[in-house]
Design a protein around this motif. Structure first.
Motif, PDB file in Angstrom:
ATOM      1  N   MET B  41       0.834  -1.189   0.000  1.00  0.00           N
ATOM      2  CA  MET B  41       0.000   0.000   0.000  1.00  0.00           C
ATOM      3  C   MET B  41       0.873   1.245   0.000  1.00  0.00           C
ATOM      4  O   MET B  41       0.665   2.178  -0.788  1.00  0.00           O
ATOM      5  N   PHE B  42       1.863   1.226   0.902  1.00  0.00           N
ATOM      6  CA  PHE B  42       2.699   2.409   1.039  1.00  0.00           C
ATOM      7  C   PHE B  42       3.527   2.660  -0.222  1.00  0.00           C
ATOM      8  O   PHE B  42       3.573   3.772  -0.747  1.00  0.00           O
ATOM      9  N   ILE B  43       4.143   1.583  -0.707  1.00  0.00           N
ATOM     10  CA  ILE B  43       5.054   1.762  -1.837  1.00  0.00           C
ATOM     11  C   ILE B  43       4.276   2.200  -3.080  1.00  0.00           C
ATOM     12  O   ILE B  43       4.738   3.022  -3.861  1.00  0.00           O
ATOM     13  N   MET B  55       4.409  -4.217 -15.286  1.00  0.00           N
ATOM     14  CA  MET B  55       4.455  -5.665 -15.108  1.00  0.00           C
ATOM     15  C   MET B  55       5.855  -6.146 -15.459  1.00  0.00           C
ATOM     16  O   MET B  55       6.347  -5.805 -16.541  1.00  0.00           O
ATOM     17  N   PRO B  56       6.562  -6.902 -14.656  1.00  0.00           N
ATOM     18  CA  PRO B  56       6.177  -7.265 -13.293  1.00  0.00           C
ATOM     19  C   PRO B  56       6.226  -6.057 -12.360  1.00  0.00           C
ATOM     20  O   PRO B  56       6.968  -5.116 -12.641  1.00  0.00           O
ATOM     21  N   PRO B  57       5.480  -6.093 -11.244  1.00  0.00           N
ATOM     22  CA  PRO B  57       5.440  -4.922 -10.345  1.00  0.00           C
ATOM     23  C   PRO B  57       6.782  -4.704  -9.673  1.00  0.00           C
ATOM     24  O   PRO B  57       7.548  -5.639  -9.466  1.00  0.00           O
ATOM     25  N   THR B  58       7.056  -3.489  -9.324  1.00  0.00           N
ATOM     26  CA  THR B  58       8.312  -3.193  -8.629  1.00  0.00           C
ATOM     27  C   THR B  58       8.050  -3.066  -7.128  1.00  0.00           C
ATOM     28  O   THR B  58       6.996  -2.594  -6.705  1.00  0.00           O
ATOM     29  N   PHE B  59       9.029  -3.502  -6.358  1.00  0.00           N
ATOM     30  CA  PHE B  59       8.886  -3.433  -4.900  1.00  0.00           C
ATOM     31  C   PHE B  59       9.696  -2.299  -4.299  1.00  0.00           C
ATOM     32  O   PHE B  59       9.671  -2.092  -3.107  1.00  0.00           O
ATOM     33  N   LEU B  60      10.437  -1.626  -5.168  1.00  0.00           N
ATOM     34  CA  LEU B  60      11.226  -0.506  -4.667  1.00  0.00           C
ATOM     35  C   LEU B  60      10.991   0.698  -5.545  1.00  0.00           C
ATOM     36  O   LEU B  60      10.694   0.570  -6.737  1.00  0.00           O
ATOM     37  N   SER B  62      12.733   4.412  -6.538  1.00  0.00           N
ATOM     38  CA  SER B  62      13.940   5.226  -6.355  1.00  0.00           C
ATOM     39  C   SER B  62      13.585   6.687  -6.099  1.00  0.00           C
ATOM     40  O   SER B  62      14.226   7.356  -5.309  1.00  0.00           O
ATOM     41  N   GLU B  63      12.521   7.179  -6.746  1.00  0.00           N
ATOM     42  CA  GLU B  63      12.121   8.573  -6.528  1.00  0.00           C
ATOM     43  C   GLU B  63      10.702   8.628  -5.997  1.00  0.00           C
ATOM     44  O   GLU B  63       9.742   8.662  -6.762  1.00  0.00           O
ATOM     45  N   PRO B  64      10.548   8.610  -4.689  1.00  0.00           N
ATOM     46  CA  PRO B  64       9.194   8.609  -4.128  1.00  0.00           C
ATOM     47  C   PRO B  64       8.414   9.847  -4.540  1.00  0.00           C
ATOM     48  O   PRO B  64       8.940  10.966  -4.509  1.00  0.00           O
ATOM     49  N   MET B 254      -5.042   6.559  -4.815  1.00  0.00           N
ATOM     50  CA  MET B 254      -5.933   5.798  -3.943  1.00  0.00           C
ATOM     51  C   MET B 254      -5.193   5.235  -2.743  1.00  0.00           C
ATOM     52  O   MET B 254      -5.657   5.277  -1.611  1.00  0.00           O
ATOM     53  N   MET B 255      -4.001   4.704  -3.017  1.00  0.00           N
ATOM     54  CA  MET B 255      -3.228   4.115  -1.926  1.00  0.00           C
ATOM     55  C   MET B 255      -2.749   5.180  -0.953  1.00  0.00           C
ATOM     56  O   MET B 255      -2.694   4.957   0.244  1.00  0.00           O
TER      57      MET B 255
END
Ligand SMILES: Nc1ncnc2c1ncn2[C@@H]1O[C@H](COP(=O)(O)OP(=O)(O)O)[C@@H](O)[C@H]1O
Ligand SMILES: [Mg+2]
Lengths: 351, 286
Positions: B41-43, B55-60, B62-64, B254-255
């Protein structure tokens, strides 16, 4: 008796739910300023009586009077009594101080007065350093003292205590026993104390009410209840060990017709030494020693006779060996009980 | 001489080591299962729209993309909805205290006429799903003109059979002697509840309040049914409305809204967790 009755139980009957009554038509007067002990075996209804006095239990029939006035419609909190419970019943989430203060606050005692009283009572029971602790962090003896302090601080007209010492070890028990006697002497208020331990009753009470199965067997001062037990039940309950009671046949026809049982106190008998000269008015009973207990100043012998086991208690220095012996009892020390178990008197006639 | 008393490291049993390691691995797995959705949710909330669809989703990241958060505030009236959520949640908690505590005390401590039947009925209400009664409740409220009021959101959960049941069980564990002592101390029923029962039941009360808080705070169904205007709409409904954009769903926005929604829950949980653990491990109130 011209002394005032502080508490009167008049024709009290108590039944729990639809069960048969545990107490029926009980009458009892408790004198102002007395240390009255309700004594009896477990389940005889002592707590029930105490709780009816406190108002925690309703009477099924009959009246409880305090100062001669029926308290039927008086709430427990308004009866001017304080109770000490067996398990102390301290409020676990409150500090010692708050425990003691709770009742005073509810009684609308002013703050200065409260502080003064708490300080005084804490000093009296030796809790001054523990006032900020929670009950969980206290020893059994200290909890007991908090429970006492909580009662004392209210300055009630009557103290009710239900087996308050039964959760303590033997040493602490004798110590607090003395403290309670002292407290009673100091406050001079009425104490009603429930116990099943006759030693506690004898040592503390000014009056003993001995109960069995919801009925009062005897109501008398300790000395009197010991010296002249009203019946077989009393005789067998008081004393350590209690009176030896055997069928009248054991007296070999020396007892009159109407006597059905005879008894003697262990401490009023002794074991015959070899070559001992016995006076005329002595009866001898043959017995085989089963057990011997040396208690320092006294020795107890458990003897098997043809009429059952009896105890002998001696305050002599010489120990007697196991084996066959004779027990000597003075005729004048023998209690006679009639068919109903009532005491008819002491002393058997030598024929 | 002290060295002789020390345990030599060689005495540690290998079986014990394996067991400890296994336990930790299991704990970590469980922790991850609970943690990953929050992380996701946060990421997602700090991704660009493009990244959310990758796709595939990223879990990190680099530039929030922190600006996603202010954007939430421009799309829906977060402050107003936060206020509504707070009013509804606090109102529900207060109502539940007023109804649950006396009911639990009465069921635990008094054997009045019909108490068993009443308690049975109370428990039975737990089995009725909200979806079954929302229509009659809605009709009733609309007849009374209560739609689009706070009351329409508070009253349906103004009491809780579950809470009554739990609190009753806790109250039942308090020894009778304690209450008798209090009565002899001239304490009335209210004082007994307030000064003796509730402090003893604190872990249970905190836990129940926490559960109510979470369920009311997160509730989407009732607010959706009972409100048609924004004036009393609560946060979950507002956040959900972020979906309804003409340009497809902006998952990142939304998240971000969801993060805003759960933060109060996490904060409350953080402060209450000690009591909650106590409530579940406590077996007796002495
Ligand atoms: N709450 C109760 N419900 C039913 N029976 C009870 C209750 N309390 C006591 N009794 C019964 O009443 C009798 C006397 O009990 P109690 O007064 O507690 O005796 P004691 O204190 O002398 O040991 C016992 O037979 C006990 O089983
Ligand atoms: Mg008892």
């Amino acid at each position: 008796m011209c002394k005032m009755e502080k508490i009167t139980l008049r024709n009290i009957t108590k039944a729990y739910g639809k069960n048969p009554p545990v107490i029926e038509n009980l009458n009892l007067g408790i004198e102002e300023g007395s240390f009255t002990v309700l004594l009896g075996p477990s389940g005889c209804g002592k707590s029930t009586v105490l709780r009816m006095i406190a108002g925690l239990e309703k009477t099924t029939a009959g009246d409880v009077l305090i100062d001669g006035i029926s308290v039927r419609d008086v709430e427990p909190g308004d009866r001017n009594i304080a109770m000490v419970f067996q398990n102390y019943a301290l409020y676990p989430t409150m500090s010692v101080r708050d425990n003691i203060e709770f009742g005073l606050k509810n009684m609308k005692v002013g703050k200065d007065e409260r502080n003064a009283r708490i300080a005084e009572v804490a000093e009296m029971v030796g809790l001054t350093e523990y006032l900020s602790r929670k009950p969980a962090n206290l020893s059994g003896g200290q909890r007991q003292r908090v429970a006492l302090a909580r009662a004392i601080v209210k300055k009630p007209a009557v103290f009710l205590m239900d087996e308050p010492l039964s959760n303590l070890d033997a040493k602490l028990r004798t110590q607090i026993r003395t403290d309670l006697i002292e407290l009673h002497q100091r406050l001079k208020t009425t104490f009603v104390y429930v116990t099943h331990d006759q030693v506690e009753a004898m040592s503390m009470g000014t009056d003993i009410v001995l109960m069995d199965q919801g009925t009062i067997q005897q109501h008398a001062a300790p000395a009197e209840i010991y010296a002249s037990p009203a019946n077989v039940f009393t005789a067998r309950f008081i004393g350590s060990p209690p009176m030896n009671v055997v069928p009248a046949e054991a007296a070999h026809g020396k007892a009159p017709e109407f006597v059905s049982k005879v008894g003697f106190r262990p401490e009023r008998s002794h074991i015959v030494r070899p070559g001992e000269k016995l006076s005329e008015d002595t009866v001898l009973i043959d017995g085989n020693m089963l057990a011997r207990e040396m208690l320092g100043d006294q020795t107890q012998y458990k003897m098997e006779t043809e009429n059952g086991t009896v105890f002998v208690k001696e305050f002599k220095d010489d120990l007697i060996d196991y084996g066959q012996h004779q027990i000597a009892v003075k005729l004048a020390d023998i209690a006679c009980f009639d068919m109903q178990g009532k005491l008819c008197g002491f002393g058997l006639q030598k024929e | 001489m002290t060295s002789a008393l020390k345990k030599s490291p060689a005495s540690v049993k290998p079986v014990k080591v394996i067991r400890t390691v296994l336990r930790w691995v299991l704990n970590i797995i469980i922790a991850l299962i609970f943690f990953i959705p929050f992380y996701w949710m946060f990421i997602t909330s700090v991704k660009t729209l493009g990244q959310t669809l990758m796709m595939p989703p990223t879990f990190l990241v680099s530039e929030p993309q922190w600006q996603n958060y202010p954007e939430v505030f421009t799309k829906v009236d977060i402050w107003g909805e936060l206020k509504n959520s707070l009013i509804v949640t606090a109102g529900t908690l207060v109502c539940q205290c007023i109804t649950v505590i006396p009911a639990a005390y009465a069921f635990a401590r008094y054997d009045f006429k019909g108490s068993k039947v009443l308690f049975g009925i109370t428990l039975a209400t737990m089995m009725i799903p909200a979806q079954l009664i929302f229509l009659p409740v809605y009709l009733m409220f609309s007849k009374w003109g209560m739609i689009n009021t706070y009351w329409s959101l508070i009253l349906p959960s103004a009491s809780s059979a579950f809470a009554i049941f739990m609190l009753r069980q806790t109250f039942k564990q308090v020894s009778e002697e304690l209450l008798e002592a209090a009565r002899l101390d001239k304490a009335g029923e209210f004082k007994i509840i307030w000064k003796i029962m509730l402090p003893l039941a604190r872990p249970t009360v905190v836990t129940l309040a926490m559960l109510t808080f979470i369920s009311v705070w997160n509730d989407y169904f009732w607010p959706l049914v009972m409100t048609t205007k924004e004036t009393v709409r609560t946060l979950p409904v507002g956040i959900a409305s972020l979906q309804m954009t003409e340009s497809g769903i902006n998952y990142n926005i939304m998240m971000a809204g969801n993060v805003i929604l759960v933060i109060p829950v996490l904060v409350v949980f953080f402060f209450a967790q000690k009591q909650i653990i106590k409530a579940f491990t406590y077996t007796g109130v002495k």
